[in-house]
Design a protein around this motif. Structure first.
Motif, PDB file in Angstrom:
ATOM      1  N   VAL A 172     -11.169  46.896  85.804  1.00  0.00           N
ATOM      2  CA  VAL A 172     -10.500  47.932  85.022  1.00  0.00           C
ATOM      3  C   VAL A 172     -11.240  48.220  83.715  1.00  0.00           C
ATOM      4  O   VAL A 172     -11.214  49.350  83.220  1.00  0.00           O
ATOM      5  CB  VAL A 172      -9.043  47.506  84.729  1.00  0.00           C
ATOM      6  N   GLY A 173     -11.917  47.198  83.179  1.00  0.00           N
ATOM      7  CA  GLY A 173     -12.594  47.364  81.898  1.00  0.00           C
ATOM      8  C   GLY A 173     -13.536  48.555  81.839  1.00  0.00           C
ATOM      9  O   GLY A 173     -13.464  49.363  80.908  1.00  0.00           O
ATOM     10  N   PRO A 174     -14.458  48.730  82.817  1.00  0.00           N
ATOM     11  CA  PRO A 174     -15.366  49.883  82.775  1.00  0.00           C
ATOM     12  C   PRO A 174     -14.639  51.227  82.795  1.00  0.00           C
ATOM     13  O   PRO A 174     -15.081  52.187  82.162  1.00  0.00           O
ATOM     14  CB  PRO A 174     -16.216  49.693  84.043  1.00  0.00           C
ATOM     15  N   ILE A 175     -13.517  51.297  83.521  1.00  0.00           N
ATOM     16  CA  ILE A 175     -12.754  52.547  83.578  1.00  0.00           C
ATOM     17  C   ILE A 175     -12.183  52.886  82.207  1.00  0.00           C
ATOM     18  O   ILE A 175     -12.287  54.022  81.730  1.00  0.00           O
ATOM     19  CB  ILE A 175     -11.611  52.430  84.607  1.00  0.00           C
ATOM     20  N   ILE A 176     -11.596  51.893  81.558  1.00  0.00           N
ATOM     21  CA  ILE A 176     -10.990  52.126  80.253  1.00  0.00           C
ATOM     22  C   ILE A 176     -12.058  52.373  79.195  1.00  0.00           C
ATOM     23  O   ILE A 176     -11.889  53.213  78.305  1.00  0.00           O
ATOM     24  CB  ILE A 176     -10.091  50.933  79.872  1.00  0.00           C
ATOM     25  N   ARG A 177     -13.176  51.668  79.289  1.00  0.00           N
ATOM     26  CA  ARG A 177     -14.257  51.913  78.318  1.00  0.00           C
ATOM     27  C   ARG A 177     -14.807  53.318  78.461  1.00  0.00           C
ATOM     28  O   ARG A 177     -15.183  53.952  77.468  1.00  0.00           O
ATOM     29  CB  ARG A 177     -15.388  50.892  78.527  1.00  0.00           C
ATOM     30  N   LYS A 178     -14.839  53.831  79.689  1.00  0.00           N
ATOM     31  CA  LYS A 178     -15.323  55.191  79.901  1.00  0.00           C
ATOM     32  C   LYS A 178     -14.334  56.214  79.360  1.00  0.00           C
ATOM     33  O   LYS A 178     -14.721  57.234  78.783  1.00  0.00           O
ATOM     34  CB  LYS A 178     -15.552  55.416  81.397  1.00  0.00           C
ATOM     35  N   LYS A 179     -13.041  55.937  79.537  1.00  0.00           N
ATOM     36  CA  LYS A 179     -12.013  56.863  79.066  1.00  0.00           C
ATOM     37  C   LYS A 179     -11.841  56.791  77.553  1.00  0.00           C
ATOM     38  O   LYS A 179     -11.378  57.752  76.927  1.00  0.00           O
ATOM     39  CB  LYS A 179     -10.678  56.539  79.751  1.00  0.00           C
ATOM     40  N   CYS A 180     -12.168  55.637  76.975  1.00  0.00           N
ATOM     41  CA  CYS A 180     -11.976  55.459  75.536  1.00  0.00           C
ATOM     42  C   CYS A 180     -13.183  54.727  74.953  1.00  0.00           C
ATOM     43  O   CYS A 180     -13.085  53.564  74.547  1.00  0.00           O
ATOM     44  CB  CYS A 180     -10.682  54.668  75.289  1.00  0.00           C
TER      45      CYS A 180
END
Length: 466
Positions: free
Chosen positions: A38-46
């Protein structure tokens, strides 16, 4: 991994044997890989964020961010409490001395060096912590292997190597509890955002998951070794003390060595929790505009009730963690729906907050009906009776109601909000746009008047608003 691992895992092993221990260690280690997923997804979104609540603020708004931050700080409060209770147990069991002075010193020392060095110091102490844990395991394994006498005739009758109903219940309870609770650990999110790349994040999480499983399993075995050595019985009230009860049989130099290492482990974990709480309060509530010295002052003030509770109230460390787990199981699932722009673009902060708070109320209602008592329903919110009785399905039901009830209430709140919005639009003759997908803007195609004097920061804010 702080000093708390020396009590919680041995307690589960003493109650539910090898079955319960393996369930706990697997459920405790696998969710770490979730940060790599999940970390890469959230880092990309924020990309500008550094804690989970920053993405929540961007997706659901400021009020929802405050709502999540409150429960995040509450979780870290409970974990710091658990850590102090663990070190109190270690000191008092091994020495017979009052541990109040040591707890106060730990709080003061960690407050001082985290104030000076910030979260970077926590990264440094993590390296020491890793080495200390490995040395602790090696020395204790050698010491127990040479100083503990196991009565093999007790192994079979104890039933601790057999599968049991509680162990099967824990597969669901602990997986849901730990997966959701890890999302409240701001220290984990700080490390997730700080990782150099997604590949490094996967490597780090994989190593952490394996090491956590191996070490916690070894520590937990003391729960049934103490039974086979005749020092405890199955489900003993002192089961959480199994590690230290066996340790007390070893040479005094080993006891002193482990005691020092236990304090060091507790300190390394405590400073991470302190730093994470400072980051959460400063960023989420004050948007980093309040001078850091005041934020750290607030965290120091929080130490006072933690010490008082650790001395006067808290005894069962596992129960402390379970309270935090139940809260996270109610709050987190609805928030994670916001990660899907394809399916749940219509969700708003109002919806997920109703879902989380409604889930906690749902647990109370379930407990009241199941036990036929409002008092017992309130106790269930605090997991007052623990997870120890396999015939009591109350805790299992609570961890079913919390996530799934929260999701149902979230969608119900969404329906009510959309209906109210539709009625309002009909009355005021305005277009109903609540279900329209937000348009994605290609930043490369956005232009602005270059003749205006706009700084880079102002331009960035303008694009965010667009």
């Amino acid at each position: 991994m702080g000093c708390g691992i020396l009590t919680t895992y041995s307690e589960i092993a003493n109650i539910s044997g090898l079955h319960g221990l393996l369930v706990y260690t697997i459920c405790g280690s696998l969710p770490i890989l979730g940060f790599a997923c999940v970390g890469p997804i959230i880092r990309k979104k924020c990309p500008e964020g550094f804690v989970f609540t920053e993405w929540v603020r961007k997706r659901f708004g400021m009020v929802t961010s405050w709502y999540l931050s409150f429960f995040t700080c509450l979780t870290m409060f409970l974990f710091m409490l658990g850590e102090l209770v663990a070190i109190r147990t270690a000191i008092e069991t091994l020495t017979g001395l009052d541990a109040l002075g040591a707890m106060i010193v730990e709080c003061i020392v960690t407050s001082i060096y985290t104030s000076v060095g910030g979260f970077r110091v926590s990264f440094i102490t993590d390296n020491f912590q890793g080495v200390l844990v490995l040395l602790l395991i090696i020395i204790c394994a050698a010491g127990m292997g040479t100083n503990i006498d196991i009565d093999t005739s007790k192994i079979g009758p104890s039933g601790l190597l057999k599968a049991n109903k509680l162990g099967w219940q824990l597969i669901y309870i602990l997986f849901v509890a730990i997966v959701t609770n890890d999302c409240f650990m701001a220290g984990f999110w700080l490390r997730t955002f700080a990782s150099r790349s997604d590949k490094d994040l996967w490597i780090g999480c994989s190593i952490a998951s394996f090491v956590t499983f191996a070490i916690c399993t070894l520590v937990g075995t003391t729960g049934f070794l103490a039974v086979w050595s005749g020092d405890l019985t199955v489900g003993d009230a002192d089961g959480y003390n199994a590690f230290f009860i066996l340790l007390a049989k070893m040479p005094r130099w080993v006891v002193a060595f482990v005691l020092i290492f236990s304090i060091a482990l507790s300190t390394c974990t405590f400073d991470s929790l302190q730093s994470a709480m400072v980051s959460s309060i400063s960023n989420d509530f004050f948007r980093n505009k309040l001078p850091m010295i005041y934020t750290r002052g607030l965290v120091v003030l929080v130490m006072i009730p933690i010490i008082v509770l650790a001395v006067k109230v808290a005894n069962d460390i596992l129960q402390i963690y379970l309270i935090a787990d139940l809260v996270s199981a109610a709050i987190i699932p609805a928030i994670f729906l916001g990660l899907s722009d394809r399916c749940f673009w219509f969700l708003r902060g109002f919806d997920v907050m109703c879902g989380g708070l409604g889930a906690l109320i749902g647990v109370f209602v379930f407990g009241t009906v199941y036990y036929n008592s409002a008092k017992e329903g309130g106790k269930l919110l605090l997991i007052w009776n623990g997870l120890y009785n396999p015939e009591d399905w109350g805790p299992f039901g609570a961890f079913v109601v919390a996530p799934f009830g929260g999701l149902l209430i979230t969608f119900a709140a969404t329906g009510v909000r959309l209906l109210a919005t539709w009625i309002y639009c009909k009355v005021t003759s305005q277009p109903f746009t609540a279900l329209e997908r937000p348009e994605k803007i290609n930043i490369d195609q956005v232009t602005y008047d270059s003749t205006k004097d706009i700084s880079d920061n102002d331009a960035h804010k303008t694009l965010e608003e667009i």
